[in-house]
Design an enzyme around this catalytic site. Sequence first.
Site, PDB file in Angstrom:
ATOM      1  CB  SER A 181      -0.892   0.013   1.249  1.00 36.79           C
ATOM      2  OG  SER A 181      -1.587   1.235   1.371  1.00 36.79           O
ATOM      3  CE1 TYR A 197      -4.322  -2.508   4.981  1.00 38.03           C
ATOM      4  CE2 TYR A 197      -3.786  -0.268   4.292  1.00 38.03           C
ATOM      5  CZ  TYR A 197      -4.138  -1.574   3.976  1.00 38.03           C
ATOM      6  OH  TYR A 197      -4.296  -1.940   2.659  1.00 38.03           O
TER       7      TYR A 197
END
Length: 253
Positions: A141, A154
């Site tokens: 990501s 995350y």
Amino acid sequence: MTHSRKVVIVTGATSGIGEAVVKAFAATKASLVLVGRDRERGARTLASVQKLNCPAELLLGDVTDSAFADQVIASSIEWFGKVSVLVNSAGIIRRGSAVETTDDDWLRTFETNVNGVFYFSRAAVKAMTRTGGGSIVNIASTVGLVGCSGLAAYCASKGAVVLLTRAMALDHANEQIRINAVCPGAVETPMLVSAYGKLISSEEILKKNVDLIPQGRLATPKEIASLTLYLASEAARHITGAALPIDGGFTAG
């Protein structure tokens, strides 16, 4: 007998980016091993691949279980003779600052997003060294590159995926195994609007994300799959250890 087609394993294969990756490789007539947890969605994805006359199998299980990872690799070799490509797409998101993140949220995020990638990659590398190499593509990501507020667990997990990608790429470069990471920004998937709670609508979430992107739109899962397909192809044979953003310019600023 070694199969003449590429043999591709995709985790998180039953929705979002993972499903798009499966369809992209199916269009190349690869043999596919779909890994997921949802039997109904998995059966639908499998049927769509088989309609394209692609050999495909579905394995249901938990990517946080190292024994399951070993089983998937072993089954792929039993069915198709080798493992050419592994795409680690399975992932979860838990929203919150460090203070707002529970022990359970932290552990579950790392178990899925980091441990799962490690277990499958370790097992795949062992198989690939015996058959002359291969390619691993990890779905990381942009927030593993630059960070983001409200996503402590995350961000940390995806940062770990990026550095695991680079470390393994160096360890196995001389074995003809290439390992890269795709780093999407906001993508039109169910995960994007998950875990926000009821205080904000899906429309507001999408607008909030679009406003941060210089191109003014979200990526589609198909676009992420296209980059994944490229990194696994012979056209990218001199690319390893890379973490490539695909984010409409988000990380350029």
